[in-house]
Scaffold this motif. Structure first.
Motif, PDB file in Angstrom:
ATOM      1  N   ALA A 109     -34.202  16.222  -0.286  1.00  0.00           N
ATOM      2  CA  ALA A 109     -34.400  14.804   0.002  1.00  0.00           C
ATOM      3  C   ALA A 109     -34.474  13.993  -1.291  1.00  0.00           C
ATOM      4  O   ALA A 109     -33.929  12.883  -1.382  1.00  0.00           O
ATOM      5  CB  ALA A 109     -35.676  14.606   0.822  1.00  0.00           C
ATOM      6  N   MET A 110     -35.112  14.533  -2.307  1.00  0.00           N
ATOM      7  CA  MET A 110     -35.199  13.843  -3.592  1.00  0.00           C
ATOM      8  C   MET A 110     -33.822  13.690  -4.227  1.00  0.00           C
ATOM      9  O   MET A 110     -33.466  12.635  -4.758  1.00  0.00           O
ATOM     10  CB  MET A 110     -36.130  14.593  -4.543  1.00  0.00           C
ATOM     11  N   HIS A 111     -33.017  14.754  -4.183  1.00  0.00           N
ATOM     12  CA  HIS A 111     -31.679  14.693  -4.770  1.00  0.00           C
ATOM     13  C   HIS A 111     -30.806  13.674  -4.042  1.00  0.00           C
ATOM     14  O   HIS A 111     -29.947  13.024  -4.662  1.00  0.00           O
ATOM     15  CB  HIS A 111     -31.030  16.076  -4.742  1.00  0.00           C
ATOM     16  N   LEU A 112     -30.999  13.528  -2.750  1.00  0.00           N
ATOM     17  CA  LEU A 112     -30.249  12.525  -1.989  1.00  0.00           C
ATOM     18  C   LEU A 112     -30.616  11.121  -2.465  1.00  0.00           C
ATOM     19  O   LEU A 112     -29.726  10.272  -2.686  1.00  0.00           O
ATOM     20  CB  LEU A 112     -30.542  12.667  -0.496  1.00  0.00           C
ATOM     21  N   LYS A 113     -31.895  10.859  -2.636  1.00  0.00           N
ATOM     22  CA  LYS A 113     -32.327   9.557  -3.130  1.00  0.00           C
ATOM     23  C   LYS A 113     -31.844   9.325  -4.558  1.00  0.00           C
ATOM     24  O   LYS A 113     -31.502   8.195  -4.948  1.00  0.00           O
ATOM     25  CB  LYS A 113     -33.852   9.434  -3.063  1.00  0.00           C
ATOM     26  N   HIS A 114     -31.807  10.392  -5.339  1.00  0.00           N
ATOM     27  CA  HIS A 114     -31.303  10.276  -6.705  1.00  0.00           C
ATOM     28  C   HIS A 114     -29.833   9.854  -6.702  1.00  0.00           C
ATOM     29  O   HIS A 114     -29.418   8.981  -7.472  1.00  0.00           O
ATOM     30  CB  HIS A 114     -31.459  11.617  -7.428  1.00  0.00           C
ATOM     31  N   ALA A 115     -29.048  10.443  -5.814  1.00  0.00           N
ATOM     32  CA  ALA A 115     -27.634  10.093  -5.713  1.00  0.00           C
ATOM     33  C   ALA A 115     -27.460   8.627  -5.329  1.00  0.00           C
ATOM     34  O   ALA A 115     -26.553   7.939  -5.824  1.00  0.00           O
ATOM     35  CB  ALA A 115     -26.945  10.995  -4.690  1.00  0.00           C
ATOM     36  N   GLU A 116     -28.314   8.122  -4.456  1.00  0.00           N
ATOM     37  CA  GLU A 116     -28.226   6.715  -4.031  1.00  0.00           C
ATOM     38  C   GLU A 116     -28.553   5.779  -5.188  1.00  0.00           C
ATOM     39  O   GLU A 116     -27.911   4.735  -5.359  1.00  0.00           O
ATOM     40  CB  GLU A 116     -29.165   6.478  -2.856  1.00  0.00           C
ATOM     41  N   GLU A 118     -28.073   6.441  -8.336  1.00  0.00           N
ATOM     42  CA  GLU A 118     -26.949   6.508  -9.264  1.00  0.00           C
ATOM     43  C   GLU A 118     -25.825   5.555  -8.874  1.00  0.00           C
ATOM     44  O   GLU A 118     -25.062   5.102  -9.733  1.00  0.00           O
ATOM     45  CB  GLU A 118     -26.410   7.937  -9.326  1.00  0.00           C
ATOM     46  N   LEU A 119     -25.705   5.247  -7.599  1.00  0.00           N
ATOM     47  CA  LEU A 119     -24.618   4.387  -7.126  1.00  0.00           C
ATOM     48  C   LEU A 119     -24.893   2.897  -7.308  1.00  0.00           C
ATOM     49  O   LEU A 119     -23.944   2.097  -7.362  1.00  0.00           O
ATOM     50  CB  LEU A 119     -24.331   4.667  -5.640  1.00  0.00           C
ATOM     51  N   ILE A 120     -26.152   2.507  -7.414  1.00  0.00           N
ATOM     52  CA  ILE A 120     -26.454   1.071  -7.390  1.00  0.00           C
ATOM     53  C   ILE A 120     -27.219   0.584  -8.623  1.00  0.00           C
ATOM     54  O   ILE A 120     -27.470  -0.616  -8.749  1.00  0.00           O
ATOM     55  CB  ILE A 120     -27.265   0.705  -6.120  1.00  0.00           C
ATOM     56  N   ALA A 121     -27.558   1.467  -9.554  1.00  0.00           N
ATOM     57  CA  ALA A 121     -28.391   1.073 -10.693  1.00  0.00           C
ATOM     58  C   ALA A 121     -27.584   1.063 -11.988  1.00  0.00           C
ATOM     59  O   ALA A 121     -26.598   1.788 -12.122  1.00  0.00           O
ATOM     60  CB  ALA A 121     -29.579   2.023 -10.825  1.00  0.00           C
ATOM     61  N   PRO A 122     -28.002   0.258 -12.974  1.00  0.00           N
ATOM     62  CA  PRO A 122     -27.349   0.263 -14.278  1.00  0.00           C
ATOM     63  C   PRO A 122     -27.663   1.543 -15.046  1.00  0.00           C
ATOM     64  O   PRO A 122     -28.516   2.339 -14.629  1.00  0.00           O
ATOM     65  CB  PRO A 122     -27.940  -0.967 -14.974  1.00  0.00           C
ATOM     66  N   SER A 123     -26.997   1.718 -16.184  1.00  0.00           N
ATOM     67  CA  SER A 123     -27.077   2.985 -16.921  1.00  0.00           C
ATOM     68  C   SER A 123     -28.496   3.336 -17.356  1.00  0.00           C
ATOM     69  O   SER A 123     -28.891   4.509 -17.303  1.00  0.00           O
ATOM     70  CB  SER A 123     -26.161   2.934 -18.143  1.00  0.00           C
ATOM     71  N   THR A 124     -29.291   2.353 -17.781  1.00  0.00           N
ATOM     72  CA  THR A 124     -30.647   2.659 -18.256  1.00  0.00           C
ATOM     73  C   THR A 124     -31.511   3.239 -17.148  1.00  0.00           C
ATOM     74  O   THR A 124     -32.293   4.166 -17.380  1.00  0.00           O
ATOM     75  CB  THR A 124     -31.314   1.390 -18.816  1.00  0.00           C
ATOM     76  N   VAL A 125     -31.351   2.698 -15.943  1.00  0.00           N
ATOM     77  CA  VAL A 125     -32.124   3.205 -14.804  1.00  0.00           C
ATOM     78  C   VAL A 125     -31.588   4.568 -14.376  1.00  0.00           C
ATOM     79  O   VAL A 125     -32.359   5.465 -14.010  1.00  0.00           O
ATOM     80  CB  VAL A 125     -32.078   2.206 -13.636  1.00  0.00           C
ATOM     81  N   ARG A 126     -30.274   4.755 -14.418  1.00  0.00           N
ATOM     82  CA  ARG A 126     -29.699   6.059 -14.053  1.00  0.00           C
ATOM     83  C   ARG A 126     -30.177   7.151 -15.013  1.00  0.00           C
ATOM     84  O   ARG A 126     -30.484   8.267 -14.586  1.00  0.00           O
ATOM     85  CB  ARG A 126     -28.170   5.987 -14.067  1.00  0.00           C
ATOM     86  N   GLU A 127     -30.251   6.828 -16.292  1.00  0.00           N
ATOM     87  CA  GLU A 127     -30.738   7.810 -17.266  1.00  0.00           C
ATOM     88  C   GLU A 127     -32.197   8.157 -17.006  1.00  0.00           C
ATOM     89  O   GLU A 127     -32.603   9.328 -17.103  1.00  0.00           O
ATOM     90  CB  GLU A 127     -30.559   7.249 -18.681  1.00  0.00           C
ATOM     91  N   GLY A 128     -32.989   7.144 -16.687  1.00  0.00           N
ATOM     92  CA  GLY A 128     -34.400   7.398 -16.363  1.00  0.00           C
ATOM     93  C   GLY A 128     -34.553   8.239 -15.114  1.00  0.00           C
ATOM     94  O   GLY A 128     -35.437   9.108 -15.040  1.00  0.00           O
TER      95      GLY A 128
END
Length: 262
Positions: A109-116, A118-128
């Motif tokens: 479930a966590m990995h699913l939310k992580h994938a979501e 990654e699709l809508i956030a800028p690079s700094t948030v994706r890295e975090g």
């Protein structure tokens, strides 16, 4: 000039015709100019309407994206915390297949939310977000490796204080073998396997003299890393959502079109 005036005085019907013609031409010219002004006004109104529609669409897009980001980031943080909490169970329960599957379900479930995210956030948030996933994965790995040690010591302490005298005797005998400085692993393992209530894995952790204190130290280190990563992620997420402005996302500034002179 006097001749023209005399001519028109002598021929008033011609003068009246000329005046009527001038009036008609003036009316036609006025109509043409008015139509031209109206046409330009209509074009400007249409352009203004298009700009207003575009501005409204941009504002709607910004507001929708902000709302989606807000929800997905919040759900991702909740999923990360649930994964970390699920990993804590390895320090309290015997790591059987049911426990592993329960924890794995939470991590999926966590990995699913992580994938979501990654699709809508800028690079700094994706890295975090990626750092958070790595930290909570490390927490699970440490829990799997050292949770058995903590549980084994907890179970063994309970057996030492058991009301069952025979069980307590076997546990005390195993403790004696463990305390022998020159004892080998095989003798310690046999002593612990003779104690009912200890699983083979728990007996092994006790026989190799795995330290419960060391296990808790590793656990605390992994938890501290997750806490720091979570603070960094929240900071980046708040910047993305403009949380410090304490307002909803800004609506794009509407462009003004000045009326052109006729």
């Amino acid at each position: 000039m006097t001749a023209f005036r005399q001519y028109f005085e002598d021929n008033p019907e011609i003068f009246a015709a000329i005046v009527a013609a001038i009036a008609i031409l003036g009316g036609l010219l006025g109509s043409i100019i008015g139509a031209k002004i109206q046409a330009r006004s209509g074009l400007d109104q249409a352009a203004a309407a298009r700009d207003a529609a575009k501005t409204a669409a941009e504002a709607q897009h910004v507001a929708t994206l902000w709302a989606v980001r807000h929800v997905q980031v919040a759900e991702f943080i909740r999923a990360v915390r649930e994964a970390a909490q699920a990993s804590e169970r390895f320090y309290r329960e015997t790591a059987d297949s049911a426990l592993r599957e329960d924890v794995e379900s939470v991590f999926r479930a966590m990995h699913l939310k992580h994938a979501e995210v990654e699709l809508i956030a800028p690079s700094t948030v994706r890295e975090g977000a990626e750092e958070l996933v790595q930290c909570v994965t490390s927490i699970r790995r440490v829990a799997v490796q050292h949770g058995t040690t903590v549980v084994a010591h907890s179970v063994f302490r309970a057996l030492l204080g058991s009301d069952d005298e025979h069980l307590a005797y076997l546990a005390e005998a195993a403790q004696g073998v463990l305390d022998e400085e020159d004892g080998d692993y095989q003798s310690r393992m046999e002593a612990f396997r003779a104690v009912p209530g200890l699983s083979p894995g728990q007996a092994h952790r006790l026989a190799i003299r795995a330290s419960s204190a060391d296990a808790h130290t590793r656990k605390n280190e992994a938890s501290a890393s997750l806490h720091r990563a979570l603070l960094r992620f929240k900071s980046e997420a708040r910047a993305m959502l403009k949380s410090e402005d304490d307002v909803a996302p800004a609506v794009p500034v509407q462009r003004r079109r000045w009326w052109r002179a006729a």
